[in-house]
Design an enzyme around this catalytic site. Structure first.
Site, short mmCIF file in Angstrom:
data_model
loop_
_atom_site.label_atom_id
_atom_site.label_comp_id
_atom_site.label_asym_id
_atom_site.label_seq_id
_atom_site.Cartn_x
_atom_site.Cartn_y
_atom_site.Cartn_z
N HIS A 178 18.58 7.37 28.41
CA HIS A 178 17.76 7.88 27.29
C HIS A 178 16.44 7.13 27.24
O HIS A 178 15.36 7.74 27.12
CB HIS A 178 18.53 7.71 25.97
CG HIS A 178 17.68 7.82 24.74
ND1 HIS A 178 17.20 9.03 24.28
CD2 HIS A 178 17.21 6.89 23.88
CE1 HIS A 178 16.47 8.83 23.18
NE2 HIS A 178 16.46 7.54 22.91
N ASP A 202 -14.09 19.27 36.20
CA ASP A 202 -12.66 19.06 36.47
C ASP A 202 -12.44 17.56 36.59
O ASP A 202 -13.38 16.77 36.43
CB ASP A 202 -12.27 19.77 37.78
CG ASP A 202 -10.78 20.14 37.80
OD1 ASP A 202 -9.97 19.24 37.53
OD2 ASP A 202 -10.46 21.30 38.06
N TRP A 236 17.62 0.28 29.77
CA TRP A 236 16.36 0.65 30.46
C TRP A 236 15.68 -0.58 31.04
O TRP A 236 14.86 -0.45 31.94
CB TRP A 236 15.43 1.41 29.53
CG TRP A 236 14.55 0.54 28.67
CD1 TRP A 236 14.89 -0.03 27.48
CD2 TRP A 236 13.19 0.15 28.92
NE1 TRP A 236 13.83 -0.76 26.99
CE2 TRP A 236 12.77 -0.66 27.85
CE3 TRP A 236 12.29 0.40 29.96
CZ2 TRP A 236 11.51 -1.23 27.79
CZ3 TRP A 236 11.02 -0.16 29.88
CH2 TRP A 236 10.65 -0.97 28.80
N SER A 292 3.24 7.85 40.64
CA SER A 292 2.64 8.96 39.89
C SER A 292 1.69 8.43 38.81
O SER A 292 0.56 8.91 38.67
CB SER A 292 3.76 9.80 39.26
OG SER A 292 3.22 10.69 38.32
N SER A 293 2.15 7.44 38.05
CA SER A 293 1.31 6.90 36.96
C SER A 293 0.05 6.24 37.52
O SER A 293 -1.04 6.41 36.96
CB SER A 293 2.07 5.84 36.16
OG SER A 293 3.23 6.38 35.64
N HIS A 346 5.56 -5.45 28.30
CA HIS A 346 4.79 -5.45 27.05
C HIS A 346 3.51 -4.62 27.15
O HIS A 346 3.26 -3.79 26.28
CB HIS A 346 4.53 -6.84 26.48
CG HIS A 346 4.15 -6.69 25.05
ND1 HIS A 346 5.06 -6.42 24.06
CD2 HIS A 346 2.94 -6.60 24.46
CE1 HIS A 346 4.44 -6.22 22.92
NE2 HIS A 346 3.15 -6.32 23.14
N GLU A 360 3.23 -2.14 28.87
CA GLU A 360 3.77 -0.77 28.87
C GLU A 360 3.85 -0.23 27.44
O GLU A 360 3.59 0.96 27.18
CB GLU A 360 5.15 -0.76 29.53
CG GLU A 360 5.95 0.52 29.39
CD GLU A 360 5.35 1.70 30.15
OE1 GLU A 360 4.49 1.47 31.01
OE2 GLU A 360 5.77 2.84 29.87
N TYR A 393 1.82 -0.84 25.12
CA TYR A 393 0.47 -0.41 24.73
C TYR A 393 0.01 0.78 25.54
O TYR A 393 -0.80 1.58 25.05
CB TYR A 393 -0.50 -1.60 24.82
CG TYR A 393 -0.11 -2.62 23.79
CD1 TYR A 393 -0.45 -2.42 22.46
CD2 TYR A 393 0.67 -3.70 24.11
CE1 TYR A 393 -0.03 -3.30 21.49
CE2 TYR A 393 1.10 -4.59 23.15
CZ TYR A 393 0.75 -4.39 21.84
OH TYR A 393 1.19 -5.25 20.88
N SER A 413 -7.96 8.79 16.23
CA SER A 413 -9.38 8.59 15.96
C SER A 413 -10.19 9.88 16.14
O SER A 413 -11.33 9.96 15.69
CB SER A 413 -9.95 7.51 16.90
OG SER A 413 -9.26 6.30 16.71
N HIS A 418 7.65 -12.95 24.18
CA HIS A 418 8.26 -12.74 22.86
C HIS A 418 9.47 -11.80 22.96
O HIS A 418 10.23 -11.69 22.01
CB HIS A 418 7.23 -12.24 21.82
CG HIS A 418 6.71 -10.86 22.03
ND1 HIS A 418 5.44 -10.48 21.67
CD2 HIS A 418 7.27 -9.74 22.55
CE1 HIS A 418 5.25 -9.22 21.96
NE2 HIS A 418 6.35 -8.75 22.49
N HIS A 419 9.65 -11.16 24.12
CA HIS A 419 10.85 -10.34 24.33
C HIS A 419 12.03 -11.20 24.74
O HIS A 419 13.14 -10.69 24.89
CB HIS A 419 10.59 -9.29 25.41
CG HIS A 419 9.59 -8.25 25.01
ND1 HIS A 419 9.92 -7.11 24.31
CD2 HIS A 419 8.25 -8.20 25.17
CE1 HIS A 419 8.84 -6.40 24.08
NE2 HIS A 419 7.80 -7.04 24.59
N THR A 424 -5.17 -4.59 15.61
CA THR A 424 -4.42 -3.42 15.16
C THR A 424 -4.75 -3.13 13.70
O THR A 424 -4.91 -1.97 13.29
CB THR A 424 -2.90 -3.64 15.34
OG1 THR A 424 -2.67 -4.15 16.66
CG2 THR A 424 -2.13 -2.35 15.16
N LYS A 435 -7.93 -1.28 13.32
CA LYS A 435 -7.81 0.16 13.56
C LYS A 435 -7.27 0.88 12.33
O LYS A 435 -7.80 1.91 11.91
CB LYS A 435 -6.93 0.43 14.78
CG LYS A 435 -7.44 -0.22 16.05
CD LYS A 435 -6.88 0.38 17.30
CE LYS A 435 -7.50 1.72 17.59
NZ LYS A 435 -8.94 1.64 17.90
N ARG A 442 22.91 -3.89 19.07
CA ARG A 442 22.55 -2.65 19.73
C ARG A 442 23.40 -2.47 20.98
O ARG A 442 24.11 -3.39 21.39
CB ARG A 442 21.06 -2.66 20.09
CG ARG A 442 20.67 -3.78 21.01
CD ARG A 442 19.17 -3.93 21.16
NE ARG A 442 18.59 -2.87 21.96
CZ ARG A 442 17.42 -3.00 22.62
NH1 ARG A 442 16.74 -4.12 22.57
NH2 ARG A 442 16.95 -1.99 23.32
#
Lengths: 55, 536
Positions: B76, B105, B141, B168-169, B252, B254, B256, B267, B301-302, B327, B330, B449
């Site tokens: 998932h 294009d 994941w 791809s990315s 991390h 990722e 963002y 915006s 921090h993870h 943040t 924003k 979890r």
């Protein structure tokens, strides 16, 4: 100072060559960025192989 | 005639269905393919979420074996991150960036085709692991060793799928950077670009920097599993914690990658419906750049609970809390844009406001977790699950849906039913809170979890959360109906500007937008730019 319709006419004349020039620039940019990506990949493997991180 | 002009001329010829959808080099068609693919994957990943919530509806084992629960939890996550959020943002970038910068294009159209068509094969590989002996990888994941290395042969297929997704990315990001830096219309300086383009330019550099690092991490894992190396094998002198460092150096940023394009979308939407220019355009650009930079120096921090040195914990704690500053800039600027504006609440604006509220809830709980002593309590609980779902569903997904409602009339040439769009929003915004808010209580109470069964003390809030989950999932069928009806059946024609106060080059094109956006570069008029003249 050119009027807007004159600007557009001038644009239309120069578009194909200008676009080709810009696309060549885009290809150069793409190769540089691809090289940076490859460098990050290799750096992560080298870091894994040689350094490790003490904890 | 130059080769480029010949190419443009050639593509104006009529294309057959197969040629158009399988061999297309047109940015709009490829954007549609990305969006359709991610829409399909949303329902695949969403179905797995429904299974998870069905199993957790009440204590005890109901529907599946624990190992299968672990398989679908990890899949998932992988599907939603790499198959839904990232491709849909790339789809939006494909559609909008050439139109917003006055280009015909994307700069590298064939590369664009390749970057999309890698994705379906990557996901066929990934999903095929469910049918392999031993099942799909079941280590979540994040794929932490040594647990993931205990899986079957399917680990190799997952790793190869991740390599393909990464390629791809990276190719997509290369194209976006090359397009923005080389194909902007004359006079469209970088600091006159729409915020969506800015957010994607910065996001692309994040992708370029971190996707190869993920590829490096899973390559080492592949070698550990199949070729006898010991990068992460503690018994042979390797270090499993090193995997966590390398993974989160990717992981991390990722986060963002999945939220900065959302900032760009919001915006664009907020000024249109507040009927005011975006407050603090330059501050918004610098804030995104600042967030992107900080994302590289907060990864640990993870892993506060893994046992990193105290000095490291203090550094990563303060660096993480620092992200709240840009943040906050924003959020402040969006609210200030709305302040004293002539607000109207069309469907995209509702999703944008929903984003600001829900993303703020997710952001605040993120600041709570940045505190090392507190994180020791939160780590591995449902509080974390609630946090990142507020950010990724209430944040990223809401912005994507808002973007579709904002630009769909431009893409299709037709308006959708405002009633169904608003019903979709209100049902989603209520159900998403019924789904995820109780998970914060469960986390505080200590529910871990990634478990298929739990103490009866957690029963009530799990049932509420599951009801919210089924409700939210069913609500998305409205979205399917609205999109299909608008594209194929709506008779309500959209004007070229679509929204009264919409600014930007894309709104100067007719609706639906022509096959090639700007074959002749537009003459830039500052008053028509997305954010006006921002040179002062």
């Amino acid at each position: 100072m050119l009027r807007t319709d004159e600007k557009i006419e001038l644009n239309e004349k120069t578009v194909p060559d200008e676009l080709a020039r810009r696309k060549a620039g885009a290809r150069r940019t793409a190769w540089i960025i691809a090289a940076i990506a490859a460098a990050f990949f290799i750096a992560s493997l080298v870091q894994g192989h040689l350094v490790g991180i003490p904890h | 005639m130059s080769s480029t002009a010949q190419a443009i001329h050639h593509e104006d010829h009529h294309q057959g269905w197969f040629e158009r959808w399988f061999m297309s080099t047109n940015h709009k068609d490829i954007g549609t393919l990305y969006l359709s693919f991610s829409f399909l994957m949303l329902f695949v990943g969403g179905s797995l979420a429904m299974l998870i919530r069905a199993e957790l509806f009440e204590p005890g084992m109901q529907l599946m074996q624990p190992y299968f629960f672990n398989e679908i939890s990890g899949m998932h996550g992988l599907i939603m991150i790499f198959g839904v959020i990232m491709p849909s943002f790339v789809g939006l970038a494909n559609w909008m960036i050439p139109m917003q910068i006055g280009a015909p294009d994307m700069a590298l159209p064939r590369l664009n085709n390749l970057s999309f068509w890698i994705l379906p094969f990557a996901f066929i590989l990934l999903l095929s692991t469910f049918f392999m002996p031993g099942g799909a990888p079941a280590a979540g994941w994040t794929m932490y060793p040594p647990l993931v290395l205990q899986g079957g042969e399917s680990v190799a297929f997952m790793i190869f799928a991740i390599h393909l997704m990464g390629i791809s990315s990276i190719l997509g990001s290369i194209n976006i950077i090359a397009t923005i830096l080389n194909l902007r219309a004359p006079g469209l300086d970088l600091l006159k670009m729409p915020m969506f383009c800015w957010s994607w330019l910065i996001t692309s550099f994040l992708v370029i920097a971190v996707m190869p690092v993920l590829a490096g991490a899973v390559t080492m894992m592949l070698f550990d599993r199949f070729f006898g190396t010991n990068f992460f094998n503690a018994a042979a002198g390797g270090d499993p914690v090193m995997y966590q460092h390398v993974f989160w150096f990717f992981g991390h940023p990722e986060v963002y990658i999945m939220i900065l394009p959302a900032f760009g979308i919001i915006s664009e939407i907020v000024p249109t419906f507040a009927r005011k220019p975006l407050f603090g355009y330059k501050a918004m650009v610098y804030a995104i750049a600042c967030i992107a930079f900080l994302s590289f120096i907060v990864w640990s921090h993870h892993m506060f609970t893994v046992g990193i040195p105290l000095g490291g914990e203090v550094f990563f704690m303060y660096a993480t809390m620092l992200i709240a500053v840009p943040t906050g800039v924003k959020i402040f600027n969006w609210v200030t844009t709305m302040w004293k504006g002539s607000m109207s609440f069309e469907v995209p604006m509702l999703w944008a406001i929903g984003f600001i509220v829900l993303f703020s809830i997710g952001g605040f709980s993120g600041v709570m977790m940045a505190l090392v002593p507190a994180d020791f309590q939160y780590y591995g609980t449902y509080f974390i699950v609630a946090h990142f779902h507020y950010v990724l569903v209430g944040g990223a997904l809401f912005s994507i849906i808002g973007a579709v409602y904002y630009w769909l009339p431009k893409w299709s040439g037709h308006m959708y039913s405002s009633f169904w769009g608003k019903l979709h929003f209100w049902s989603s915004v209520i159900s998403v809170n019924v789904l995820f808010f109780p998970q914060q209580f469960l986390g505080f109470a200590g529910m871990p979890r990634r478990i298929p069964d739990y103490n009866v003390a957690f029963a009530d809030w799990n049932m509420v959360s599951s009801i919210g989950g089924f409700w939210f999932g069913a609500t998305q069928l409205i979205f399917v109906g609205v999109v299909i009806h608008t594209v194929f059946f709506s008779k309500d024609k959209a004007t070229s500007r679509v929204w009264e106060h919409a600014h930007g080059l894309e709104w100067t094109l007719p609706s639906p937008a022509p096959h090639h956006s700007f074959t002749v570069p537009p003459v830039i008029d500052d008053s028509q730019l997305a954010h006006g003249d921002v040179s002062h």
